[in-house]
Motif scaffolding. Structure first.
Motif, PDB file in Angstrom:
ATOM      1  N   THR A 379     -18.737 -10.530  -1.879  1.00 11.38           N
ATOM      2  CA  THR A 379     -17.910  -9.367  -2.187  1.00 11.38           C
ATOM      3  C   THR A 379     -16.819  -9.751  -3.177  1.00 11.38           C
ATOM      4  OG1 THR A 379     -16.401  -9.798  -0.328  1.00 11.38           O
ATOM      5  CG2 THR A 379     -18.315  -8.382   0.102  1.00 11.38           C
ATOM      6  N   LYS A 380     -16.104  -8.750  -3.659  1.00  9.13           N
ATOM      7  CA  LYS A 380     -14.967  -8.973  -4.547  1.00  9.13           C
ATOM      8  C   LYS A 380     -13.879  -7.973  -4.185  1.00  9.13           C
ATOM      9  CE  LYS A 380     -16.843  -5.944  -8.165  1.00  9.13           C
ATOM     10  NZ  LYS A 380     -17.217  -5.860  -9.602  1.00  9.13           N
ATOM     11  N   ASN A 381     -12.684  -8.231  -4.676  1.00 16.05           N
ATOM     12  CA  ASN A 381     -11.559  -7.341  -4.402  1.00 16.05           C
ATOM     13  C   ASN A 381     -11.784  -5.976  -5.046  1.00 16.05           C
ATOM     14  OD1 ASN A 381     -10.330  -9.484  -3.099  1.00 16.05           O
ATOM     15  ND2 ASN A 381      -9.142 -10.080  -4.898  1.00 16.05           N
ATOM     16  N   LYS A 382     -11.484  -4.925  -4.303  1.00 15.64           N
ATOM     17  CA  LYS A 382     -11.643  -3.576  -4.824  1.00 15.64           C
ATOM     18  C   LYS A 382     -10.438  -3.207  -5.695  1.00 15.64           C
ATOM     19  CE  LYS A 382     -12.454   1.221  -3.405  1.00 15.64           C
ATOM     20  NZ  LYS A 382     -12.620   2.149  -2.257  1.00 15.64           N
ATOM     21  N   ASP A 386      -5.607   2.967 -10.233  1.00 14.03           N
ATOM     22  CA  ASP A 386      -4.435   2.550 -11.000  1.00 14.03           C
ATOM     23  C   ASP A 386      -4.607   1.163 -11.617  1.00 14.03           C
ATOM     24  OD1 ASP A 386      -4.432   1.102  -8.700  1.00 14.03           O
ATOM     25  OD2 ASP A 386      -2.371   1.582  -8.115  1.00 14.03           O
ATOM     26  N   GLY A 387      -5.781   0.572 -11.437  1.00 12.30           N
ATOM     27  CA  GLY A 387      -6.041  -0.741 -12.014  1.00 12.30           C
ATOM     28  C   GLY A 387      -5.524  -1.894 -11.177  1.00 12.30           C
ATOM     29  N   LYS A 388      -4.990  -1.604 -10.006  1.00 12.61           N
ATOM     30  CA  LYS A 388      -4.457  -2.637  -9.130  1.00 12.61           C
ATOM     31  C   LYS A 388      -5.378  -2.845  -7.926  1.00 12.61           C
ATOM     32  CE  LYS A 388       0.350  -1.594 -10.333  1.00 12.61           C
ATOM     33  NZ  LYS A 388       1.683  -1.192  -9.809  1.00 12.61           N
ATOM     34  N   MET A 389      -5.205  -3.984  -7.275  1.00 16.53           N
ATOM     35  CA  MET A 389      -5.975  -4.243  -6.061  1.00 16.53           C
ATOM     36  C   MET A 389      -5.657  -3.190  -5.012  1.00 16.53           C
ATOM     37  SD  MET A 389      -5.737  -8.311  -5.390  1.00 16.53           S
ATOM     38  CE  MET A 389      -3.969  -8.111  -5.113  1.00 16.53           C
ATOM     39  N   GLU A 390      -6.689  -2.779  -4.269  1.00 18.00           N
ATOM     40  CA  GLU A 390      -6.490  -1.788  -3.222  1.00 18.00           C
ATOM     41  C   GLU A 390      -6.208  -2.498  -1.898  1.00 18.00           C
ATOM     42  OE1 GLU A 390      -9.266   1.370  -0.906  1.00 18.00           O
ATOM     43  OE2 GLU A 390      -9.069   1.688  -3.081  1.00 18.00           O
ATOM     44  N   LYS A 394      -2.926   2.366   6.635  1.00 17.43           N
ATOM     45  CA  LYS A 394      -3.301   3.224   7.756  1.00 17.43           C
ATOM     46  C   LYS A 394      -4.157   4.392   7.281  1.00 17.43           C
ATOM     47  CE  LYS A 394      -1.263   6.128  11.391  1.00 17.43           C
ATOM     48  NZ  LYS A 394      -0.007   6.639  11.983  1.00 17.43           N
ATOM     49  N   GLU A 395      -3.867   4.879   6.081  1.00 20.78           N
ATOM     50  CA  GLU A 395      -4.561   6.050   5.557  1.00 20.78           C
ATOM     51  C   GLU A 395      -5.989   5.738   5.100  1.00 20.78           C
ATOM     52  OE1 GLU A 395      -1.412   5.225   4.742  1.00 20.78           O
ATOM     53  OE2 GLU A 395      -0.587   6.760   6.092  1.00 20.78           O
ATOM     54  N   ASN A 396      -6.244   4.529   4.582  1.00 19.93           N
ATOM     55  CA  ASN A 396      -7.579   4.262   4.036  1.00 19.93           C
ATOM     56  C   ASN A 396      -8.388   3.232   4.831  1.00 19.93           C
ATOM     57  OD1 ASN A 396      -6.439   1.812   3.353  1.00 19.93           O
ATOM     58  ND2 ASN A 396      -6.487   2.130   1.148  1.00 19.93           N
ATOM     59  N   MET A 397      -7.886   2.790   5.983  1.00 22.20           N
ATOM     60  CA  MET A 397      -8.646   1.806   6.755  1.00 22.20           C
ATOM     61  C   MET A 397      -9.911   2.462   7.329  1.00 22.20           C
ATOM     62  SD  MET A 397      -6.250   1.255  10.161  1.00 22.20           S
ATOM     63  CE  MET A 397      -7.338  -0.020  10.798  1.00 22.20           C
ATOM     64  N   GLN A 415      -4.760  -6.182   4.445  1.00 23.42           N
ATOM     65  CA  GLN A 415      -5.863  -6.919   3.836  1.00 23.42           C
ATOM     66  C   GLN A 415      -6.271  -6.264   2.516  1.00 23.42           C
ATOM     67  OE1 GLN A 415      -8.951  -6.927   6.818  1.00 23.42           O
ATOM     68  NE2 GLN A 415      -7.922  -8.444   8.108  1.00 23.42           N
ATOM     69  N   ILE A 416      -6.997  -7.016   1.689  1.00 26.04           N
ATOM     70  CA  ILE A 416      -7.510  -6.474   0.430  1.00 26.04           C
ATOM     71  C   ILE A 416      -8.866  -5.837   0.693  1.00 26.04           C
ATOM     72  CG2 ILE A 416      -8.149  -6.992  -1.950  1.00 26.04           C
ATOM     73  CD1 ILE A 416      -6.430  -9.489  -1.789  1.00 26.04           C
ATOM     74  N   ALA A 417      -9.040  -4.584   0.281  1.00 25.41           N
ATOM     75  CA  ALA A 417     -10.330  -3.909   0.441  1.00 25.41           C
ATOM     76  C   ALA A 417     -11.388  -4.639  -0.381  1.00 25.41           C
ATOM     77  CB  ALA A 417     -10.218  -2.458   0.007  1.00 25.41           C
ATOM     78  N   GLN A 418     -12.599  -4.741   0.173  1.00 23.06           N
ATOM     79  CA  GLN A 418     -13.689  -5.471  -0.470  1.00 23.06           C
ATOM     80  C   GLN A 418     -14.843  -4.540  -0.825  1.00 23.06           C
ATOM     81  OE1 GLN A 418     -13.629  -9.113  -1.020  1.00 23.06           O
ATOM     82  NE2 GLN A 418     -11.491  -8.500  -0.710  1.00 23.06           N
TER      83      GLN A 418
END
Length: 556
Positions: A379-382, A386-390, A394-397, A415-418
């Motif tokens: 995997t890789k960082n999502k 906005d071009g930044k790491m996600e 609480k809202e997107n878990m 954590q960083i979304a993968q």
């Protein structure tokens, strides 16, 4: 004898040049000089060689070659243990199984950081299944009610934990250990790991490494910059102390991740053939983690006692009263039996243990014989819009519903979304060509006549059921609009196996098993989202740096 003036001149010149080179060499090899450029790097941001320290609870296992899958008894004749020669790198492994006390520390932290009223399902997803002790024709309510939490069982191995929960515990442990290390080294505010922690600023190792200024909620009072103690010279010739820096991998203080050991690592560590080594050969093959072919001790003080905790016969889990020869009827406290030659306890008996691998009947040593592992999901960082790491909030878990209906959090806030790797990482690579490598050369599509070399992963998912080798039942659990659980049990008569990509290997005998399963090379499998009263786990950590700590010796 007449001496030529030109000859004398050449001799003197050669001496001068030789001395000059010697002086230059001495200067370039002085302290702080780079062997690459000759530059003085004392004031540069360069880290000197530093030995890796063992994480809490871990012991060092020096890697090497061994025969994986070699058993002395194979009464099943199921071709499940075909011997292969493998090599594993040096690594670290938990001295004992993860205990109830260790796991309760995890539960307390989750309850503190993710309050039940706000994060419904997070705590329920990590708590062990205490109902695994129940038996239709047995009275085990004492263990159901007390085994996990009663102080009498604090140092007993935790059970009722499925494979997914064990993996999540290892991730949590990585973050807590590194959080403590960074606090000790002055990169995090002292006491912040307990006093100022909540779901919005929980520490995550990878998120800190990628963007330390935004870690722990971006609080400058918690995430500190530490001076590197070096002087910086300005243009006007004055000197001042260098600006503060965050910890990086090059700092040498952040530890690699805790994880489940691979099957090859676990078997190598359990067999501990190093105890029978002489020069570069093994003198004989062990049947168990200890020397000899018997399960009873031959020592004078403990003669006749069992060397592990296992089922000795029908209705015999620990001997008769007054002579309990393995000291237990269910599990036993860790370190109740002698360690093996690597210093690891309970690598046979007490509880069987989860390992990282997806189960397949054959270990494919023709494809790889170095650090063998089946189960790679790259995997890789999502990256967000906005071009930044996600970063998970609480809202997107995300939550997953397991096949048995249990709800479990896929990731925690902080954590960083993968996301799976794509063609940007795999194009024209020779070592891997997709993110999911579980089915590589396992008798499935890629090694069959149905394989299309140019197919994508989405094509593989659409593969006709008839073309699949591992045609296992596909149970499904969903929720309707009212939140009610809807179970869809696969009753198809066309299923041919129980093996799929969510079946994991577990190793070692347990308190419920006969001595046959104490052989480190024996292997079994179980669904990754289910738990039992006889499977626990321990963690491992990869070794960075040299293979060995000690010099070579003729014998073990």
């Amino acid at each position: 004898m007449k001496v030529n003036k030109i000859t004398v001149f050449r001799l003197v010149l050669s001496v001068i040049v030789t001395l000059g080179f010697a002086s230059c060499s001495k200067k370039s090899s002085s302290k702080g000089a780079s062997r690459a450029t000759g530059w003085n790097v004392d004031s540069k941001k360069v880290q000197a060689a530093k030995k890796q320290e063992a994480g809490p609870g871990l012991v060092f296992v020096e890697g090497g070659t061994f025969t994986m899958g070699k058993v002395q008894d194979d009464v099943m004749h199921d071709w499940n243990n075909t011997p292969t020669q493998q090599h594993v790198q040096s690594f670290y492994m938990d001295e004992t199984e993860v205990t109830n006390f260790m796991y309760l520390e995890y539960l307390d932290w989750v309850k503190l950081v993710f309050p039940l009223e706000e994060y419904k399902g997070v705590y329920d997803g990590v708590v062990p299944d205490t109902l695994v002790w129940r038996n239709r024709l047995g009275y085990n309510e004492t263990m159901t009610n007390n085994y996990l939490r009663h102080p009498a069982y604090a140092n007993y191995p935790v059970v009722g934990v499925n494979w997914i929960q064990a993996v999540d515990f290892a991730k949590w442990r990585t973050d807590r250990v590194n959080e403590a290390v960074l606090e000790k080294n002055g990169y995090l505010k002292k006491g912040a790991k307990t006093d100022d922690v909540n779901a919005d600023n929980a520490f995550n190792t990878e998120a800190y490494l990628m963007s330390p200024s935004t870690a722990r909620g971006g609080s400058e009072e918690i995430v500190l910059q530490k001076s590197n103690g070096r002087a910086v010279k300005s243009k006007d010739g004055s000197t001042s102390e260098a600006k503060g820096v965050y910890a990086q991998r090059s700092s040498g203080v952040i530890m690699p991740e805790y994880r489940l050991p691979t099957e090859a690592e676990w078997e190598y560590a359990a067999a501990a053939d190093v105890g029978q080594r002489e020069y570069n050969t093994y003198k004989g093959q062990k049947k168990y983690p200890w020397s000899g072919g018997y399960t009873r001790s031959g020592k004078r003080q403990s003669r006749g006692d069992q060397l592990a905790n296992f089922k000795q016969g029908n209705g015999d889990y620990g001997g008769i009263a007054g002579w309990s020869d393995d000291g237990a009827d269910i599990t036993n406290a860790v370190k109740s039996y002698a360690p093996n030659d690597f210093g690891l306890y309970d690598m046979a008996g007490n509880v069987a243990e989860w390992v990282a691998d997806v189960y397949r009947p054959i270990v494919d040593n023709e494809a790889n014989d170095f650090n063998y592992f089946r189960g790679n999901l790259y995997t890789k960082n999502k990256i967000g819009a906005d071009g930044k790491m996600e970063i998970v909030t609480k809202e997107n878990m995300k939550y997953d519903t397991l096949s048995n209906g249990k709800i479990i959090a896929r990731n925690f806030p902080g954590q960083i979304a993968q996301v799976p790797v794509d063609e940007k990482e795999t194009y024209l690579r020779q070592n891997f060509d997709k993110s999911d490598n579980i089915n590589y050369r396992d008798g499935d599509k890629q090694s069959s006549r149905y394989y299309n070399f140019g197919s994508s992963e989405s094509d593989d998912e659409k593969q006709n059921e008839i073309e699949k080798m591992y045609n296992s039942p596909k149970h499904n659990v969903t929720t309707d609009s009212l939140g009610q659980m809807v179970r869809k049990y696969d009753r198809s008569s066309k299923r041919t196996t129980l093996i799929d990509d969510k079946i994991r290997v577990y190793k070692g005998g347990s308190w419920r098993d006969r001595a046959y399963w104490l052989d480190p090379a024996q292997r079994r499998y179980f669904p990754q989202d289910m738990a039992t009263d006889y499977i626990g786990f321990r963690c491992a950590m990869s070794r960075v740096g040299p293979k060995a700590d000690k010099k070579k010796t003729p014998r073990n």
